[in-house]
Design a protein around this motif. Structure first.
Motif, short mmCIF file in Angstrom:
data_model
loop_
_atom_site.label_atom_id
_atom_site.label_comp_id
_atom_site.label_asym_id
_atom_site.label_seq_id
_atom_site.Cartn_x
_atom_site.Cartn_y
_atom_site.Cartn_z
N ASN A 16 -13.72 30.12 47.36
CA ASN A 16 -14.94 30.02 48.01
C ASN A 16 -15.59 28.48 47.79
O ASN A 16 -16.10 28.09 48.73
N ALA A 17 -15.40 28.06 46.68
CA ALA A 17 -16.10 26.45 46.65
C ALA A 17 -15.13 25.63 47.46
O ALA A 17 -15.72 24.72 47.66
N LEU A 18 -13.83 25.85 47.43
CA LEU A 18 -13.06 24.79 48.07
C LEU A 18 -13.18 24.95 49.63
O LEU A 18 -13.32 24.11 50.36
N ASP A 19 -13.47 26.28 50.10
CA ASP A 19 -13.72 26.55 51.55
C ASP A 19 -15.12 25.75 51.84
O ASP A 19 -15.30 25.16 52.99
N VAL A 22 -14.64 22.10 52.20
CA VAL A 22 -13.93 21.72 53.45
C VAL A 22 -14.73 21.82 54.37
O VAL A 22 -14.87 20.88 55.57
N GLY A 23 -15.83 23.01 54.51
CA GLY A 23 -16.63 23.19 55.45
C GLY A 23 -17.80 22.04 55.65
O GLY A 23 -18.12 21.65 56.66
N VAL A 24 -18.13 21.56 54.51
CA VAL A 24 -19.16 20.60 54.70
C VAL A 24 -18.70 19.30 55.18
O VAL A 24 -19.25 18.71 55.76
N ILE A 25 -17.47 18.95 54.70
CA ILE A 25 -16.76 17.59 55.08
C ILE A 25 -16.36 17.75 56.53
O ILE A 25 -16.83 16.86 57.40
N ILE A 26 -15.96 18.89 57.08
CA ILE A 26 -15.46 19.02 58.47
C ILE A 26 -17.04 19.04 59.47
O ILE A 26 -17.31 18.44 60.53
N GLY A 27 -17.85 19.71 58.85
CA GLY A 27 -19.10 19.77 59.30
C GLY A 27 -19.83 18.39 59.66
O GLY A 27 -20.41 18.15 60.77
N GLY A 28 -19.56 17.69 58.74
CA GLY A 28 -20.33 16.20 58.68
C GLY A 28 -19.68 15.52 59.87
O GLY A 28 -20.04 14.58 60.68
#
Length: 144
Positions: A16-19, A22-28
């Motif tokens: 969950n933490a890794l997902d 990754v989601g925050v980085i891709i979202g940015g």
């Protein structure tokens, strides 16, 4: 402190933490792409159609101080939000549909592997023609 660090290490190693990271980085990165789309493609197209620059701003003068109101930036932010919200909605809808399809397929596979012998009520393989428990021949209707 050592217990805290071991708990933190366990938390980080969970998926969950890794997902989330990754989601925050891709979202940015996706936000930057949408901002570039708005600023470099949509705003100039609107300016061509409307005959005015969407980056318009006006000043409110009150006494000796002037405040700049940038209405174009606000409209661009609204367009950014709407585009990102629509894309996120489409992604979540597709992911939910894929999950639902996988769950349905898994349930079908679970249901289709066994049947109940009508004579001894034991669970047997779906393709069995004879019950291994009571050795009774299986009727055709039970096989379906």
């Amino acid at each position: 402190m050592k217990k805290f660090l071991s708990e933190f290490k366990e938390f980080i190693q969970q998926g969950n933490a890794l997902d989330l990271a990754v989601g925050v980085i891709i979202g940015g990165a996706f936000g930057a792409i949408v901002t570039a789309l708005i600023d470099n493609l949509i705003n100039p197209l609107i300016a061509c159609i409307g005959g005015t620059d969407i980056g318009f701003a006006f000043e409110i003068i009150k006494g000796n101080a002037a405040t700049k109101v940038d209405l174009g930036a606000f409209i661009s932010a609204i367009l950014n939000f709407l585009i990102i919200a629509f894309i996120v909605f489409c992604i979540i809808k597709a992911a939910n549909k894929a999950k639902e399809k996988a769950k349905k397929k898994e349930e079908e596979e679970e249901e289709a592997t066994t049947k109940i012998c009508p004579f001894c009520k034991s669970e047997i393989d779906i393709e069995a023609t004879k019950c291994p428990h009571c050795t009774a021949d299986q009727p055709e209707e039970a096989a379906e």
